[in-house]
Design an enzyme around this catalytic site. Structure first.
Site, mmCIF file in Angstrom:
data_model
loop_
_atom_site.group_PDB
_atom_site.id
_atom_site.type_symbol
_atom_site.label_atom_id
_atom_site.label_comp_id
_atom_site.label_asym_id
_atom_site.label_seq_id
_atom_site.Cartn_x
_atom_site.Cartn_y
_atom_site.Cartn_z
ATOM 1 N N ASP A 1 0.829 -1.213 0.000
ATOM 2 C CA ASP A 1 0.000 0.000 0.000
ATOM 3 C C ASP A 1 0.860 1.258 0.000
ATOM 4 O O ASP A 1 1.973 1.267 0.517
ATOM 5 C CB ASP A 1 -0.916 -0.018 1.230
ATOM 6 N N HIS B 1 2.876 3.394 -8.933
ATOM 7 C CA HIS B 1 2.702 1.967 -9.235
ATOM 8 C C HIS B 1 3.928 1.423 -9.965
ATOM 9 O O HIS B 1 4.409 0.331 -9.670
ATOM 10 C CB HIS B 1 1.438 1.749 -10.059
ATOM 11 N N LEU C 1 10.712 -20.737 -4.122
ATOM 12 C CA LEU C 1 9.718 -19.825 -3.540
ATOM 13 C C LEU C 1 8.451 -19.853 -4.372
ATOM 14 O O LEU C 1 8.503 -19.802 -5.595
ATOM 15 C CB LEU C 1 10.279 -18.387 -3.519
#
Ligand code: IPE
Ligand code: IPE
Ligand code: MG
Length: 242
Positions: free
Chosen positions: A19, A36, A130
């Protein structure tokens, strides 16, 4: 890293509410969309940090079902970040053994973004170091409603007795059916709310809030969150262990 190794168990599954991209940009007099774009470097940091620390699953909240209600241009910018990420990072991720899955209402994505999702998932399939879950067009309530629908359909077809429905069966109808619940949830930009993220799965997840905006997130913030997690006592509703 040495302190993390000495401090006990590393969280197996770390989830992040990324965020503050918009505020990061606004603080610099830039359009939100540049926030972004600059968030991608923080994603690289988070992935590298998880690989270093031995976290096995990283789940990133990238775009919520409610984010569809943002201005069209901002939605388009977020989708283009996804496309660029898939183009630029897929092969490097595959080389590092990172397997990417995109979870959410992906049928709502445009064709180009859906192709990007297919590409990044295909290129990274089988990575064992991962698991990286990108939550895109994701909403926790929507996911729970979806699971209820799956079970209701099976019940009305006579394939499921309603008395068989328990938490375990319910979880098997969620998008995260093959994943353990997150151990640690990090949210950046100082905000202390869940914003419709993994409502079912965070029942006993430890939370850690980072003050910095997402584009400023580095692996040191991740390591700080892991060290904080390692100091917690997880009780799961029971009394402390003697
Ligand atoms: C996080 O940053 C990215 C998404 C929610 C898609 P925001 O865009 O929410 O940035 P702020 O919170 O408005 O600063
Ligand atoms: C949550 O952040 C969604 C993502 C990080 C993708 P938002 O910025 O959309 O949530 P609110 O509006 O602050 O609750
Ligand atoms: Mg926000």
């Amino acid at each position: 890293m040495l302190r993390i190794r000495a401090s006990g168990d590393v969280p197996r599954h770390v989830a992040v509410i990324m965020d503050g991209n918009g505020r990061w940009a606004q603080a610099r007099g830039l359009p939100r969309t540049l926030g972004h774009r600059n968030g991608v470097e923080a994603v690289r940091e988070a992935v590298a940090g998880c690989l270093d620390a031995g976290v096995r699953i990283l789940t990133l909240y990238a775009f919520s079902t409610d984010n569809w209600d943002r201005p069209k241009a901002e939605v388009a910018a977020l989708m283009s970040v996804l496309q660029i990420y898939a183009d630029k990072e897929s092969r490097a991720l595959a080389r590092k053994g990172v397997e990417v899955r995109v979870l959410g209402e992906t049928d709502r994505l445009d064709a180009i973004s859906r192709a990007a999702v297919d590409r990044i998932q295909k290129t990274t399939l089988g990575g064992e170091a991962l698991r990286l879950n990108l939550m895109i067009s994701y909403g926790g309530r929507e996911e729970i409603v979806g699971a209820a629908r799956i079970l209701a359909k099976r019940a009305s077809a006579g394939a499921l007795d309603h008395r068989e429905i328990d938490a375990e069966l319910f979880a098997s109808a969620l998008l995260t059916r093959d994943l353990p619940d997150p151990d640690l949830l990090i949210r950046t930009s100082g905000e202390q709310r869940i914003s419709n993220f993994m409502l079912w799965q965070v029942a006993y997840t430890e939370m850690h809030v980072v003050a910095e905006y997402w584009p400023d997130f580095t692996r040191e913030h991740l390591f700080g969150a892991i060290l904080d997690y390692q100091r917690r006592e997880r009780r799961f509703g029971r009394v402390p262990t003697a």
